[in-house]
Design a protein around this motif. Structure first.
Motif, PDB file in Angstrom:
ATOM      1  N   THR A 166     -39.636  -9.784  52.956  1.00 55.81           N
ATOM      2  CA  THR A 166     -40.413 -10.269  51.657  1.00 55.81           C
ATOM      3  C   THR A 166     -40.990  -9.223  50.790  1.00 55.81           C
ATOM      4  O   THR A 166     -41.186  -9.293  49.557  1.00 55.81           O
ATOM      5  CB  THR A 166     -41.547 -10.842  52.185  1.00 55.81           C
ATOM      6  N   ARG A 167     -40.667  -7.907  51.177  1.00 51.03           N
ATOM      7  CA  ARG A 167     -41.101  -6.923  50.379  1.00 51.03           C
ATOM      8  C   ARG A 167     -40.122  -5.505  50.050  1.00 51.03           C
ATOM      9  O   ARG A 167     -39.839  -5.275  49.126  1.00 51.03           O
ATOM     10  CB  ARG A 167     -42.511  -6.140  50.865  1.00 51.03           C
ATOM     11  N   ALA A 177     -39.563 -11.529  42.924  1.00 53.46           N
ATOM     12  CA  ALA A 177     -40.157 -10.984  44.158  1.00 53.46           C
ATOM     13  C   ALA A 177     -39.963  -9.620  44.053  1.00 53.46           C
ATOM     14  O   ALA A 177     -40.871  -8.817  44.796  1.00 53.46           O
ATOM     15  CB  ALA A 177     -39.310 -11.686  45.401  1.00 53.46           C
ATOM     16  N   GLY A 178     -38.908  -8.887  43.551  1.00 50.13           N
ATOM     17  CA  GLY A 178     -38.970  -7.552  43.804  1.00 50.13           C
ATOM     18  C   GLY A 178     -39.921  -6.711  42.932  1.00 50.13           C
ATOM     19  O   GLY A 178     -40.596  -5.814  43.257  1.00 50.13           O
ATOM     20  N   ARG A 200     -31.812  -3.516  39.666  1.00 46.00           N
ATOM     21  CA  ARG A 200     -31.563  -4.814  38.959  1.00 46.00           C
ATOM     22  C   ARG A 200     -30.770  -4.569  37.756  1.00 46.00           C
ATOM     23  O   ARG A 200     -29.863  -5.290  37.113  1.00 46.00           O
ATOM     24  CB  ARG A 200     -33.021  -5.413  38.536  1.00 46.00           C
ATOM     25  N   ALA A 230     -29.300  -6.772  52.479  1.00 45.44           N
ATOM     26  CA  ALA A 230     -29.354  -8.182  51.679  1.00 45.44           C
ATOM     27  C   ALA A 230     -28.132  -8.483  51.397  1.00 45.44           C
ATOM     28  O   ALA A 230     -27.814  -9.681  51.315  1.00 45.44           O
ATOM     29  CB  ALA A 230     -30.068  -7.630  50.472  1.00 45.44           C
ATOM     30  N   TRP A 288     -31.109 -14.199  42.195  1.00 43.26           N
ATOM     31  CA  TRP A 288     -31.770 -13.305  40.904  1.00 43.26           C
ATOM     32  C   TRP A 288     -33.307 -13.449  40.949  1.00 43.26           C
ATOM     33  O   TRP A 288     -34.004 -12.512  40.464  1.00 43.26           O
ATOM     34  CB  TRP A 288     -31.105 -14.002  39.771  1.00 43.26           C
ATOM     35  N   VAL A 343     -35.279 -13.257  43.628  1.00 52.78           N
ATOM     36  CA  VAL A 343     -35.679 -12.348  44.815  1.00 52.78           C
ATOM     37  C   VAL A 343     -35.446 -10.989  43.861  1.00 52.78           C
ATOM     38  O   VAL A 343     -36.496 -10.259  44.087  1.00 52.78           O
ATOM     39  CB  VAL A 343     -34.805 -12.387  45.928  1.00 52.78           C
ATOM     40  N   MET A 344     -34.244 -10.836  43.247  1.00 52.59           N
ATOM     41  CA  MET A 344     -34.332  -9.369  42.531  1.00 52.59           C
ATOM     42  C   MET A 344     -35.351  -9.154  41.445  1.00 52.59           C
ATOM     43  O   MET A 344     -36.116  -8.104  41.592  1.00 52.59           O
ATOM     44  CB  MET A 344     -32.829  -9.368  41.878  1.00 52.59           C
ATOM     45  N   PRO A 383     -36.603  -7.303  48.655  1.00 54.93           N
ATOM     46  CA  PRO A 383     -36.758  -7.473  47.145  1.00 54.93           C
ATOM     47  C   PRO A 383     -36.952  -6.106  46.199  1.00 54.93           C
ATOM     48  O   PRO A 383     -36.473  -6.025  45.133  1.00 54.93           O
ATOM     49  CB  PRO A 383     -38.001  -8.235  47.108  1.00 54.93           C
ATOM     50  N   LEU A 409     -33.795  -4.216  45.794  1.00 53.05           N
ATOM     51  CA  LEU A 409     -32.737  -5.231  44.963  1.00 53.05           C
ATOM     52  C   LEU A 409     -33.380  -4.740  43.535  1.00 53.05           C
ATOM     53  O   LEU A 409     -32.883  -4.638  42.409  1.00 53.05           O
ATOM     54  CB  LEU A 409     -32.807  -6.576  44.944  1.00 53.05           C
ATOM     55  N   TYR A 410     -34.922  -4.710  43.361  1.00 56.02           N
ATOM     56  CA  TYR A 410     -35.447  -4.488  42.048  1.00 56.02           C
ATOM     57  C   TYR A 410     -35.070  -3.162  41.464  1.00 56.02           C
ATOM     58  O   TYR A 410     -35.123  -2.953  40.410  1.00 56.02           O
ATOM     59  CB  TYR A 410     -36.717  -4.424  42.200  1.00 56.02           C
TER      60      TYR A 410
END
Length: 327
Positions: free
Chosen positions: A84-85, A301-302, A95, A258, A295, A297-298, A88, A91-92
């Protein structure tokens, strides 16, 4: 003054260490207070050693460490925090690289497709008219129904995961990921051109979109992660090249996890949905939903994970050193 300033933190650490069950927020608080208390102990030993207080704080840290290392609910909390952390946040970090690679790949596909449609002689050199007809009328659709769904899903997932892993593993070269992205984009353009010329646009889009939206997103992410690793080596910024590669490498490892998940979901859609007898719009809806989740999540959530202080590029020791403690 030092003791008075931090007594409340130590008491809270004592409470959490003795608490049988912890929520996710409490677990995070426990880890944070443990790190701060460890810094406090180090300061006490170096500046104003008081045997009684040092011993008391040492015992407290041992209890807290045992609670953090508990093989029960904290383990599941750590796993949950990773998904969950950490994922994301990783991925962030890539991005915009992913967006640039996605846009560039789609532009190349469109240009290749239009150019081939506008130049039939070139398209015929790529594939003869008979091969084009066979591809549009049989080969393209039969690809999704030749094997049993489970076997096909597994085959697709393995193939795509291997390509993604190669993009990342060879990312330091900067060349291989870019080459794979270009070849993949041209291949999509060629397939689209053949299907269009043969009047099979509906077949093409209804079979490519259900799984392709998520699959291509993952492929673009793999290429972006590989290229970003190369960029970290080329332009490390204030970090040394070794530090830059180490931090980006740890982030990339998380991205591999991921990608494994994303391509696994894409493979399931391709194996059980794409070639099914479901309504085409329902199948495309599955793909759109999966890609939208990717996207979100990226970006959403990211961003929340990064704002909460999660950095997948830091080791536990580096993260501990970043905790600010008032002296």
């Amino acid at each position: 003054m030092f003791v008075a300033a931090h007594t409340q933190q130590w008491q809270r650490l004592q409470e959490l260490s003795a608490q049988r069950r912890l929520t996710g927020t409490e677990a995070d608080e426990l880890v944070r207070l443990y790190r701060q208390a460890a810094t406090h102990l180090s300061l006490l030993r170096s500046r104003a050693p008081e045997p009684g207080l040092v011993n008391e704080l040492s015992v407290l840290l041992v209890k807290a460490k045992a609670r953090i290392s508990s093989p029960h609910d904290l383990t599941w909390i750590s796993v949950g925090r990773f998904f969950t952390r950490t994922i994301p946040a990783a991925l962030y970090r890539v991005r915009w690289w992913t967006v640039v690679v996605s846009v560039a790949s789609l532009i190349i596909s469109v240009i290749a497709g239009f150019w081939l449609v506008s130049n039939p002689e070139v398209l015929n050199a790529v594939a003869s008219p008979q091969e084009q007809r066979e591809y549009a009328q049989e080969a393209f659709a039969s690809y999704y129904s030749t094997y049993p769904s489970a076997s096909f899903a597994s085959l697709v997932w393995t193939h795509n995961a291997t390509i993604a892993a190669l993009c990342i593993a060879t990312g330091i070269t900067g060349l291989f990921p870019a080459t794979v992205m270009f070849q993949n984009a041209v291949s999509v353009g060629v397939a689209g051109a053949i299907m269009h010329v043969q009047g099979a646009d509906a077949v093409f889009w209804t079979l490519i979109l259900p799984h392709g939206l998520l699959e291509l997103s993952c492929v673009f992410l793999a290429g972006a992660a590989g290229m970003r690793l190369f960029w970290a080596w080329l332009v490390p910024g204030p970090r040394s090249r070794g530090q830059a590669l180490a931090q980006e490498g740890r982030t990339t490892i998380v991205i591999v996890v991921a990608l494994t998940i994303g391509l696994g979901i894409s493979g399931l859609i391709e194996g059980f949905v794409t070639g099914s007898q479901l309504n085409p719009w329902v199948k495309i809806g599955f793909g759109a939903l999966a890609a939208t989740a990717f996207w979100l999540v990226m970006f959403v959530a990211g961003r929340r994970a990064v704002d909460a202080g999660t950095d997948p590029g830091l080791t536990e020791e580096e993260a501990r050193n970043e905790v600010a403690v008032a002296g």
